[in-house]
Design a protein around this motif. Structure first.
Motif, PDB file in Angstrom:
ATOM      1  N   LEU A 197       0.886  -1.165   0.000  1.00  0.00           N
ATOM      2  CA  LEU A 197       0.000   0.000   0.000  1.00  0.00           C
ATOM      3  C   LEU A 197       0.925   1.216   0.000  1.00  0.00           C
TER       4      LEU A 197
ATOM      5  N   THR B 253      -5.925   2.428 -12.535  1.00  0.00           N
ATOM      6  CA  THR B 253      -6.750   1.653 -11.588  1.00  0.00           C
ATOM      7  C   THR B 253      -6.015   1.336 -10.288  1.00  0.00           C
ATOM      8  N   GLN B 254      -4.702   1.507 -10.277  1.00  0.00           N
ATOM      9  CA  GLN B 254      -3.954   1.255  -9.032  1.00  0.00           C
ATOM     10  C   GLN B 254      -4.013   2.453  -8.087  1.00  0.00           C
TER      11      GLN B 254
ATOM     12  N   LEU C  97      -5.840   5.336  -5.993  1.00  0.00           N
ATOM     13  CA  LEU C  97      -7.074   5.801  -5.355  1.00  0.00           C
ATOM     14  C   LEU C  97      -6.832   7.230  -4.892  1.00  0.00           C
TER      15      LEU C  97
ATOM     16  N   ALA D  51      -9.514   0.183  -0.951  1.00  0.00           N
ATOM     17  CA  ALA D  51      -8.117  -0.226  -0.759  1.00  0.00           C
ATOM     18  C   ALA D  51      -8.071  -1.619  -0.137  1.00  0.00           C
TER      19      ALA D  51
ATOM     20  N   ARG E 224      -8.840  -4.285  -2.679  1.00  0.00           N
ATOM     21  CA  ARG E 224      -7.730  -4.474  -3.604  1.00  0.00           C
ATOM     22  C   ARG E 224      -6.595  -5.260  -2.942  1.00  0.00           C
ATOM     23  N   LEU E 225      -6.261  -4.886  -1.711  1.00  0.00           N
ATOM     24  CA  LEU E 225      -5.157  -5.557  -1.024  1.00  0.00           C
ATOM     25  C   LEU E 225      -5.507  -7.013  -0.751  1.00  0.00           C
TER      26      LEU E 225
ATOM     27  N   ARG F 230      -3.550  -6.838  -4.873  1.00  0.00           N
ATOM     28  CA  ARG F 230      -3.243  -5.798  -5.867  1.00  0.00           C
ATOM     29  C   ARG F 230      -2.596  -4.572  -5.233  1.00  0.00           C
TER      30      ARG F 230
ATOM     31  N   THR G 243      -1.672  -0.991  -4.414  1.00  0.00           N
ATOM     32  CA  THR G 243      -2.611   0.131  -4.312  1.00  0.00           C
ATOM     33  C   THR G 243      -1.862   1.385  -3.883  1.00  0.00           C
TER      34      THR G 243
ATOM     35  N   VAL H 199      -2.259   5.427  -2.771  1.00  0.00           N
ATOM     36  CA  VAL H 199      -3.218   6.412  -2.276  1.00  0.00           C
ATOM     37  C   VAL H 199      -2.700   7.820  -2.572  1.00  0.00           C
TER      38      VAL H 199
END
Ligand code: GTP
Ligand code: MG
Length: 171
Positions: free
Chosen positions: A9, A31-32, A34, A64, A67-68, A72, A74, A76
């Motif tokens: 993250l 898309t990764q 946020l 998030a 996704r995690l 995936r 992510t 921020v």
């Protein structure tokens, strides 16, 4: 070179105008990423509605987490200048056994202000940026203690422009 675990993250940290969204677009898939602006827009029809921040971050944290959980990476894209904001991210990462990593974009306040004045979507005054800059200086001292596994600090536009992400295999 910025080493990032292939599942992480990533919290971008920087004052408004430091280039977080630009950096995110350059180095990560759309898309990764946020972004707090996007989530404010989703919940309040207005990316700048600061009164929507609590709801926006609730939803951002929720996505998030999903996704995690799916493994995936992510990123921020928010200022992440306050420890309570970062604590929310560290918590989501820990809940999913994922390493939280911080990438700090540290540019002079004067440069960020110059950029901000040219943007139609940012209307706050200089004193807001000054407060952010003070929060950033404070943040630099505490990020590692807050649980970020790695804290990469990019100082100035040259280091930011020259940055490359290198993914580390986890196993
Ligand atoms: P907030 O979303 O307000 O927190 O700002 P941000 O940190 O996401 O900054 P953003 O990436 O939107 O950049 C702000 C402005 O500076 C934009 O107009 C960018 O085009 C410009 N900018 C960002 N990075 C660079 C850079 O490396 N070089 C130049 N020349 N301009 C940049
Ligand atoms: Mg941005």
């Amino acid at each position: 070179m910025i080493d990032v675990p292939e599942l992480a993250l990533v919290a971008l940290v920087g004052i408004s105008g430091s280039g977080k969204s630009t950096f995110a677009r350059t180095h990560f898939k759309p898309t990764q990423v946020l972004s707090s602006d996007y989530f404010r827009g989703l919940v309040a029809d207005d990316e700048n509605d600061q009164s929507a921040s609590a709801d926006a971050f609730d939803v951002l944290h929720y996505v998030a987490g999903k996704r995690l959980a799916a493994g995936r990476l992510t990123v921020v894209d928010a200022t992440n200048l306050q420890s309570h904001a970062r604590a929310g991210l560290v918590k989501v990462a820990r809940e999913h056994d994922v390493l939280p990593v911080a990438i700090v974009l540290d540019v002079p306040e004067s440069l960020a202000w110059e950029r901000t004045q040219g943007r139609a979507d940012r209307t706050f005054g200089r004193q807001v940026l000054t407060r952010m800059h003070r929060d950033l200086r404070r943040s630099l001292g505490s990020l590692a203690r807050e649980g970020f596994r790695k804290v990469h600090v990019l100082r100035g536009t040259d280091e930011i422009a020259g940055a490359e992400i290198r993914y580390e295999k986890l196993f």
